[in-house]
Design a protein around this motif. Structure first.
Motif, PDB file in Angstrom:
ATOM      1  N   GLU A 321      -3.496  -0.705  49.797  1.00 41.21           N
ATOM      2  CA  GLU A 321      -4.921  -0.720  49.500  1.00 41.21           C
ATOM      3  C   GLU A 321      -5.161  -1.761  48.413  1.00 41.21           C
ATOM      4  O   GLU A 321      -4.706  -1.608  47.288  1.00 41.21           O
ATOM      5  N   CYS A 322      -5.856  -2.804  48.802  1.00 37.94           N
ATOM      6  CA  CYS A 322      -6.031  -3.932  47.888  1.00 37.94           C
ATOM      7  C   CYS A 322      -7.460  -3.966  47.379  1.00 37.94           C
ATOM      8  O   CYS A 322      -8.401  -4.105  48.152  1.00 37.94           O
ATOM      9  N   ILE A 323      -7.635  -3.829  46.078  1.00 37.45           N
ATOM     10  CA  ILE A 323      -8.963  -3.854  45.486  1.00 37.45           C
ATOM     11  C   ILE A 323      -8.993  -4.900  44.389  1.00 37.45           C
ATOM     12  O   ILE A 323      -8.161  -4.886  43.478  1.00 37.45           O
ATOM     13  N   VAL A 324      -9.918  -5.805  44.498  1.00 35.08           N
ATOM     14  CA  VAL A 324     -10.017  -6.866  43.509  1.00 35.08           C
ATOM     15  C   VAL A 324     -11.423  -6.839  42.921  1.00 35.08           C
ATOM     16  O   VAL A 324     -12.411  -6.846  43.654  1.00 35.08           O
ATOM     17  N   SER A 358      -0.930   0.924  46.088  1.00 37.15           N
ATOM     18  CA  SER A 358      -2.227   0.482  45.576  1.00 37.15           C
ATOM     19  C   SER A 358      -2.054  -0.834  44.835  1.00 37.15           C
ATOM     20  O   SER A 358      -1.209  -0.953  43.956  1.00 37.15           O
ATOM     21  N   TYR A 360      -4.385  -3.254  42.597  1.00 40.19           N
ATOM     22  CA  TYR A 360      -5.683  -3.427  41.966  1.00 40.19           C
ATOM     23  C   TYR A 360      -5.598  -4.627  41.033  1.00 40.19           C
ATOM     24  O   TYR A 360      -4.637  -4.764  40.275  1.00 40.19           O
ATOM     25  N   GLU A 362      -8.098  -7.222  38.421  1.00 39.94           N
ATOM     26  CA  GLU A 362      -9.436  -7.443  37.881  1.00 39.94           C
ATOM     27  C   GLU A 362      -9.438  -8.669  36.990  1.00 39.94           C
ATOM     28  O   GLU A 362      -8.430  -9.048  36.385  1.00 39.94           O
ATOM     29  N   ARG A 369      -5.665  -9.138  35.266  1.00 39.32           N
ATOM     30  CA  ARG A 369      -4.653  -8.093  35.318  1.00 39.32           C
ATOM     31  C   ARG A 369      -4.423  -7.694  36.762  1.00 39.32           C
ATOM     32  O   ARG A 369      -5.338  -7.723  37.578  1.00 39.32           O
ATOM     33  N   PHE A 371      -2.300  -4.575  39.011  1.00 40.17           N
ATOM     34  CA  PHE A 371      -1.542  -3.331  38.960  1.00 40.17           C
ATOM     35  C   PHE A 371      -1.020  -3.028  40.359  1.00 40.17           C
ATOM     36  O   PHE A 371      -1.789  -3.020  41.309  1.00 40.17           O
ATOM     37  N   ARG A 373       0.937  -0.096  42.324  1.00 43.46           N
ATOM     38  CA  ARG A 373       1.378   1.276  42.106  1.00 43.46           C
ATOM     39  C   ARG A 373       1.818   1.883  43.431  1.00 43.46           C
ATOM     40  O   ARG A 373       1.176   1.686  44.455  1.00 43.46           O
ATOM     41  N   ARG A 375       3.690   5.616  45.148  1.00 39.43           N
ATOM     42  CA  ARG A 375       4.043   7.018  44.898  1.00 39.43           C
ATOM     43  C   ARG A 375       5.368   7.317  45.573  1.00 39.43           C
ATOM     44  O   ARG A 375       5.556   8.369  46.160  1.00 39.43           O
ATOM     45  N   GLU A 417       4.760   1.957  38.627  1.00 38.70           N
ATOM     46  CA  GLU A 417       3.607   1.085  38.462  1.00 38.70           C
ATOM     47  C   GLU A 417       4.027  -0.169  37.712  1.00 38.70           C
ATOM     48  O   GLU A 417       4.693  -0.099  36.680  1.00 38.70           O
ATOM     49  N   ARG A 419       2.454  -3.405  35.825  1.00 33.29           N
ATOM     50  CA  ARG A 419       1.218  -3.982  35.280  1.00 33.29           C
ATOM     51  C   ARG A 419       1.503  -5.413  34.849  1.00 33.29           C
ATOM     52  O   ARG A 419       2.458  -5.668  34.116  1.00 33.29           O
TER      53      ARG A 419
END
Lengths: 424, 246
Positions: A321-324, A358, A360, A362, A369, A371, A373, A375, A417, A419
């Protein structure tokens, strides 16, 4: 040329002489050819009638023209037949018979007799104006029709627009030219034939009435034809889009669905296949519906990371899941961040055994940054063997050189994770 | 209509603890894709009481008005327009917003679609990829009056409300609220919460990370949702009407 003849006060005689002398002179040798040839037609009524009556084209057409000269009765018959026969099947051509020809000729003659008896009271000038209009309607059309029949039916859509250039232009030129000649001849006939200004006005008025009537009759058909043309064009465009879409769906979606069916017992594979297809379809839909995003290219962070996520997903069969949030140009530190992110994703994909990763990122003022991650199974960072270069060089080293920082937290059994932070 | 009170009583318990067994939630599903609707209902029908279903805006409004469910699951893209129309229409007074909550369900991840639905009054939004159990948990959350933020929605909101960064949403949808200073920005805490959500953290994990309770995390997400919805003119009127009437 024939104007002199019209001093005769017998309408029939004058029209008769016109048809004998002026027709051949005007059209030359080809006129008979047009009249005799079934290919050349205005609305196809002559052809149709001749087939139905079993008579020669030439006879039917000459008959119609003669009647047309006689107070316009032929024109009326012509269009009446057109309206009545329109949409019906055209009978197949038969060998014209002498009796049929004779019948048509006799019918024409008797109709002429009736018309002349009735119309002797009418001014010659009116007859003449109608005569010339009849010619105006009939003469230029063979060329237009010939043009039309050159192409196949589907080409009719182009009839008003861009056709095959020179031929169409020549036809238009011919039409306008001959039309103008007819107008001039018609007007001079009017002027010469009128005994006085009084009669001239009457004749002009009559001509205007005829033209107006014709316009009234044919305007709806004409506009309808234009509307049909538009509708047909729109339909064609739609059909093309549909077939585009169908082709695309076939090439991509159906293939993927097949793949998924074949591998239904491998959930991770099917999930990734479905994801991949979904992404592709989304991109395709966005590409056609908006230019937004597609034009940005891959020279900024967001599309780069999205493509990266897609690539790793396919390669390691994990869902990412890629969120920018925000976006930034790909300057060297940002490229370093992308490189380290790739390594983190690869590690997660290879080792974590996590159903979902995940990503992410920003952009905040001049800080970027990322991240990553998962599980998955996690690890103890202290126990990573020295020879494992992935984290050491590809993540830490790369980011240190870009004056950024990295933090890796991992708990065995709970996930990891990574960072990454650089300043632009 | 028949059981107005039990759910309200159960609110606090369920909020703390999604597993708590509470009276069966009454749910309506609105989705034009019949196969998918069937699938959703099958996936949740053991845990909740599906009282109605609909496949377009008009029937959706009717069914929800008739059943007054606890949660209405609404597809973003319906044949005659956005599912947001249903929420807007019903919030004009046909349903009690404290009792019937809306959850968006969408195949679309377009920020504009997502935002439209949330702004119209949905308590959250999930994609159609969601698994049955997660969907049930989400329904329970929504029924408890909590905001449901998927990582994707958190990202969309961050893009939308963080004034500093480039937004992916066309200017037209963002122009109206930029005049209002309160709506423009998230508090630093809200921002942190949303970032952690986007990073894939659960509410509980966020609480641990930020040293706050999961309940506080929920109140932050709810306040973000409120800011979003207040930034919508329609929502603003709903809000005003509601508060004048109470």
């Amino acid at each position: 040329m024939v104007i002199g003849d019209i001093t005769d006060d017998n309408g029939w005689m004058s029209t008769h002489s016109a048809s004998e002398h002026s027709t051949p002179r005007h059209r030359g040798a080809s006129a008979a050819g047009y009249l005799a040839s079934p290919q050349h037609r205005v609305l196809g009524v002559g052809d149709d009638l001749s087939r139905r009556l079993g008579a020669d084209h030439l006879v039917v057409r000459v008959g119609l023209i003669l009647l047309g000269l006689a107070g316009g009765a032929g024109i009326g018959i012509y269009f009446a037949c057109w309206v009545l026969l329109k949409g019906r099947n055209r009978p197949s051509a038969k060998q014209p018979t002498f009796t049929a020809n004779l019948g048509v000729a006799l019918a024409t003659a008797s109709a002429l007799a009736v018309v002349t008896t009735v119309t002797t009271g009418l001014p010659d000038a009116l007859l003449w104006s109608v005569t010339f209009m009849a010619f105006g309607l009939i003469l230029p059309s063979p060329l237009l029709v010939a043009n039309k029949t050159n192409g196949n039916d589907s080409d009719r859509g182009n009839g008003l627009g861009n056709g095959d250039g020179t031929q169409r232009r020549r036809a238009t030129l011919f039409r306008v030219g001959s039309g103008s000649v007819f107008v001039i001849v018609g007007l001079s006939t009017l002027l010469a034939s009128s005994q006085g200004v009084d009669q001239l006005w009457r004749s002009m008025l009559a001509a205007v009435v005829v033209v107006g009537g014709l316009a009234m009759v044919f305007a709806p058909w004409w506009t309808q034809a234009l509307a049909d043309l538009d509708a047909e064009r729109a339909e064609r465009i739609r059909a093309e889009e549909r077939s585009d879409l169908a082709a695309h769906l076939h090439d991509s979606v159906l293939q993927t669905l097949n793949l998924i069916q074949n591998r239904a017992n491998e959930p991770q594979v099917t999930a990734v296949l479905a994801r991949q297809q979904e992404r592709e379809l989304r991109q395709w839909l966005q590409g056609t519906t908006s230019t937004n995003g597609a034009h940005e290219g891959d020279d900024t962070l967001r599309p780069t990371l999205e493509n990266l996520a897609a690539e790793i997903e396919t390669q390691y069969l994990s869902v990412i899941e890629c969120i920018v949030v925000g976006d930034v140009e790909l300057t060297p530190p940002v490229i370093a961040l992308v490189g380290a992110t790739r390594e983190a994703l690869v590690n997660a994909g290879k080792f974590a055994d996590s159903p979902l990763i995940s990503l992410y990122a920003e952009v905040d003022d001049n800080l970027v940054r990322a991240f990553v991650r998962d599980r998955g199974r996690g690890f103890d960072p202290a126990t990573v063997p020295e020879d494992r270069q992935g984290i050491r060089s590809s993540i830490h080293g790369r980011i240190e050189r870009a004056n950024g920082s990295t933090i890796i937290t991992s708990t065995p059994g709970q996930g990891t994770e990574v960072r990454i932070e650089v300043s632009v | 209509m028949t059981t107005p009170s039990p759910n309200n009583n159960g609110l606090d318990d369920t909020a703390q603890n999604g597993e708590a067994k509470h009276p069966q939630l009454r749910v309506v599903v609105v989705d034009d894709h019949s196969l998918f609707r069937r699938g959703v209902i099958d996936a949740i029908k053991d845990k909740v009481n599906v009282v109605g279903e609909a496949d377009d805006i008009k029937s959706g409004i009717d069914v929800i008005r008739q059943h007054q469910p606890d949660v209405a699951i609404i597809d973003v893209q319906l044949p005659s327009g956005s599912g947001a129309r249903i929420i807007e229409a019903l919030l004009q007074g046909s349903v009690d917003p404290e009792r019937t909550r809306f959850l968006g369900l969408s195949v679309s991840e377009e920020p504009t679609d997502v935002l439209e639905l949330v702004r119209s009054g949905a308590r959250g939004y999930v994609t159609k990829r969601i698994q049955g159990d997660d969907l049930v948990a989400t329904i329970e959350q929504v029924a408890a009056g909590n905001a449901v933020f998927s990582p994707r929605l958190a990202g969309v909101v961050l893009n939308e409300l963080s004034g500093k960064t480039t937004t992916t949403v066309p200017a037209s949808s963002g122009a109206a609220e930029s005049d209002d200073p309160e709506m423009q920005s998230l508090s630093p805490r809200e921002r942190e919460v949303l970032q952690l959500l986007a990073r894939g953290y659960t509410y509980k994990e966020i609480g641990v990370e930020l040293h706050i309770s999961a309940r506080t995390v929920e109140s932050h997400t709810s306040s973000v949702l409120r800011k979003l919805q207040l930034s919508n003119r329609h929502a603003l009127t709903h809000w005003a009407v509601r508060h004048n009437m109470i």
